[in-house]
Design a protein around this motif. Structure first.
Motif, PDB file in Angstrom:
ATOM      1  N   ILE A  35      39.732 -21.803   2.369  1.00 37.55           N
ATOM      2  CA  ILE A  35      38.975 -20.795   3.101  1.00 37.55           C
ATOM      3  C   ILE A  35      39.899 -19.617   3.373  1.00 37.55           C
ATOM      4  CG2 ILE A  35      39.458 -21.861   5.343  1.00 37.55           C
ATOM      5  CD1 ILE A  35      36.683 -20.862   6.247  1.00 37.55           C
ATOM      6  N   GLU A  36      39.377 -18.428   3.106  1.00 33.38           N
ATOM      7  CA  GLU A  36      40.080 -17.191   3.431  1.00 33.38           C
ATOM      8  C   GLU A  36      39.155 -16.421   4.352  1.00 33.38           C
ATOM      9  OE1 GLU A  36      41.309 -15.085  -0.059  1.00 33.38           O
ATOM     10  OE2 GLU A  36      42.220 -16.861  -0.939  1.00 33.38           O
ATOM     11  N   GLY A  37      39.650 -16.165   5.552  1.00 35.73           N
ATOM     12  CA  GLY A  37      38.786 -15.490   6.504  1.00 35.73           C
ATOM     13  C   GLY A  37      39.529 -15.054   7.745  1.00 35.73           C
ATOM     14  N   VAL A  38      38.755 -14.758   8.786  1.00 37.09           N
ATOM     15  CA  VAL A  38      39.275 -14.187  10.021  1.00 37.09           C
ATOM     16  C   VAL A  38      39.077 -15.173  11.158  1.00 37.09           C
ATOM     17  CG1 VAL A  38      39.014 -12.265  11.636  1.00 37.09           C
ATOM     18  CG2 VAL A  38      38.767 -11.872   9.194  1.00 37.09           C
ATOM     19  N   ALA A  39      40.132 -15.354  11.963  1.00 34.51           N
ATOM     20  CA  ALA A  39      40.055 -16.219  13.133  1.00 34.51           C
ATOM     21  C   ALA A  39      39.117 -15.589  14.159  1.00 34.51           C
ATOM     22  CB  ALA A  39      41.443 -16.423  13.735  1.00 34.51           C
ATOM     23  N   GLN A  40      38.258 -16.400  14.764  1.00 39.03           N
ATOM     24  CA  GLN A  40      37.261 -15.892  15.703  1.00 39.03           C
ATOM     25  C   GLN A  40      37.682 -15.968  17.162  1.00 39.03           C
ATOM     26  OE1 GLN A  40      34.174 -14.378  14.751  1.00 39.03           O
ATOM     27  NE2 GLN A  40      35.663 -14.245  13.102  1.00 39.03           N
ATOM     28  N   GLU A  41      38.857 -16.543  17.427  1.00 38.67           N
ATOM     29  CA  GLU A  41      39.314 -16.679  18.812  1.00 38.67           C
ATOM     30  C   GLU A  41      40.818 -16.867  18.840  1.00 38.67           C
ATOM     31  OE1 GLU A  41      38.447 -21.458  18.996  1.00 38.67           O
ATOM     32  OE2 GLU A  41      36.898 -20.057  19.611  1.00 38.67           O
ATOM     33  N   ASP A  42      41.416 -16.610  19.990  1.00 37.09           N
ATOM     34  CA  ASP A  42      42.833 -16.900  20.182  1.00 37.09           C
ATOM     35  C   ASP A  42      43.016 -18.405  20.262  1.00 37.09           C
ATOM     36  OD1 ASP A  42      43.309 -14.186  20.343  1.00 37.09           O
ATOM     37  OD2 ASP A  42      43.355 -14.139  22.517  1.00 37.09           O
ATOM     38  N   CYS A  43      44.128 -18.879  19.751  1.00 38.30           N
ATOM     39  CA  CYS A  43      44.404 -20.310  19.781  1.00 38.30           C
ATOM     40  C   CYS A  43      45.901 -20.524  19.890  1.00 38.30           C
ATOM     41  CB  CYS A  43      43.858 -20.982  18.521  1.00 38.30           C
ATOM     42  SG  CYS A  43      44.040 -22.759  18.522  1.00 38.30           S
ATOM     43  N   SER A  44      46.309 -21.280  20.870  1.00 33.42           N
ATOM     44  CA  SER A  44      47.723 -21.624  20.989  1.00 33.42           C
ATOM     45  C   SER A  44      47.888 -23.096  20.627  1.00 33.42           C
ATOM     46  CB  SER A  44      48.236 -21.348  22.400  1.00 33.42           C
ATOM     47  OG  SER A  44      47.497 -22.090  23.336  1.00 33.42           O
ATOM     48  N   SER A  45      49.048 -23.435  20.156  1.00 34.40           N
ATOM     49  CA  SER A  45      49.282 -24.801  19.698  1.00 34.40           C
ATOM     50  C   SER A  45      49.516 -25.729  20.878  1.00 34.40           C
ATOM     51  CB  SER A  45      50.469 -24.850  18.738  1.00 34.40           C
ATOM     52  OG  SER A  45      51.626 -24.401  19.398  1.00 34.40           O
ATOM     53  N   SER A  46      49.244 -26.995  20.641  1.00 26.84           N
ATOM     54  CA  SER A  46      49.484 -28.021  21.657  1.00 26.84           C
ATOM     55  C   SER A  46      50.931 -28.487  21.557  1.00 26.84           C
ATOM     56  CB  SER A  46      48.533 -29.190  21.423  1.00 26.84           C
ATOM     57  OG  SER A  46      48.851 -29.837  20.202  1.00 26.84           O
ATOM     58  N   GLU A  47      51.270 -29.533  22.262  1.00 29.45           N
ATOM     59  CA  GLU A  47      52.628 -30.070  22.227  1.00 29.45           C
ATOM     60  C   GLU A  47      53.038 -30.505  20.825  1.00 29.45           C
ATOM     61  OE1 GLU A  47      52.872 -33.196  25.083  1.00 29.45           O
ATOM     62  OE2 GLU A  47      52.394 -31.882  26.757  1.00 29.45           O
ATOM     63  N   LEU A  48      52.087 -30.934  20.031  1.00 28.84           N
ATOM     64  CA  LEU A  48      52.374 -31.398  18.670  1.00 28.84           C
ATOM     65  C   LEU A  48      52.187 -30.299  17.628  1.00 28.84           C
ATOM     66  CD1 LEU A  48      50.615 -34.864  18.889  1.00 28.84           C
ATOM     67  CD2 LEU A  48      53.043 -34.370  19.141  1.00 28.84           C
ATOM     68  N   ASN A  49      52.034 -29.034  18.080  1.00 30.57           N
ATOM     69  CA  ASN A  49      51.800 -27.884  17.186  1.00 30.57           C
ATOM     70  C   ASN A  49      50.508 -28.027  16.394  1.00 30.57           C
ATOM     71  OD1 ASN A  49      54.120 -26.618  18.035  1.00 30.57           O
ATOM     72  ND2 ASN A  49      55.362 -27.458  16.388  1.00 30.57           N
ATOM     73  N   ARG A  50      49.542 -28.734  16.940  1.00 33.84           N
ATOM     74  CA  ARG A  50      48.243 -28.912  16.289  1.00 33.84           C
ATOM     75  C   ARG A  50      47.258 -27.932  16.914  1.00 33.84           C
ATOM     76  NH1 ARG A  50      44.854 -34.534  15.790  1.00 33.84           N
ATOM     77  NH2 ARG A  50      42.935 -33.558  15.127  1.00 33.84           N
ATOM     78  N   MET A  51      46.493 -27.255  16.078  1.00 35.78           N
ATOM     79  CA  MET A  51      45.493 -26.326  16.594  1.00 35.78           C
ATOM     80  C   MET A  51      44.228 -26.377  15.754  1.00 35.78           C
ATOM     81  SD  MET A  51      47.167 -22.652  15.512  1.00 35.78           S
ATOM     82  CE  MET A  51      48.278 -22.745  16.862  1.00 35.78           C
ATOM     83  N   SER A  52      43.124 -26.050  16.397  1.00 30.45           N
ATOM     84  CA  SER A  52      41.824 -25.987  15.732  1.00 30.45           C
ATOM     85  C   SER A  52      41.280 -24.577  15.909  1.00 30.45           C
ATOM     86  CB  SER A  52      40.863 -27.002  16.324  1.00 30.45           C
ATOM     87  OG  SER A  52      41.345 -28.314  16.149  1.00 30.45           O
ATOM     88  N   VAL A  53      40.851 -23.967  14.804  1.00 29.41           N
ATOM     89  CA  VAL A  53      40.458 -22.561  14.815  1.00 29.41           C
ATOM     90  C   VAL A  53      39.114 -22.393  14.120  1.00 29.41           C
ATOM     91  CG1 VAL A  53      41.144 -20.238  14.111  1.00 29.41           C
ATOM     92  CG2 VAL A  53      42.893 -21.900  14.698  1.00 29.41           C
TER      93      VAL A  53
END
Length: 106
Positions: A35-53
């Motif tokens: 997927i190539e696209g634009v993030a719809q929201e700010d997202c910071s990583s958790s303690e394990l550097n895992r993020m959902s966007v």
């Protein structure tokens, strides 16, 4: 208490194990989605550097919710390229704003 534990176990099997099993043929045949696209929201990583966007695909205009590991925050409007498994929706961040961050899955 047993009912709550049983419900949680059923949820984790349904949400994690079944999609992972359905992606085994995709891994064997190397059918990885990109997927190539634009993030719809700010997202910071958790303690394990895992993020959902949430990412809006530039071609189809569909919104995909993809999870990946990355240490720096993602800002709304960042252009992302992510390769991911279609059922599990877990992947690898390849590019962020034109800067290569990971290696493509071949």
């Amino acid at each position: 208490m047993k009912l709550l534990a049983g419900g949680a176990l059923i949820y984790f099997v349904y949400a994690g194990v079944f999609p992972a099993i359905r992606d085994i043929p995709n891994l064997i045949q190397k059918k990885i989605c990109t997927i190539e696209g634009v993030a719809q929201e700010d997202c910071s990583s958790s303690e394990l550097n895992r993020m959902s966007v949430h990412i809006v695909d530039e071609e189809t205009k569909e919104v995909q919710y993809i999870t990946f590991f990355y240490g720096d925050p993602i800002d709304e409007g960042d252009r992302l390229t992510v390769q991911y498994l279609p059922n599990l929706k877990f992947g690898v961040l390849i590019e962020r704003n034109g800067e290569i961050t990971g290696k493509r899955i071949e």
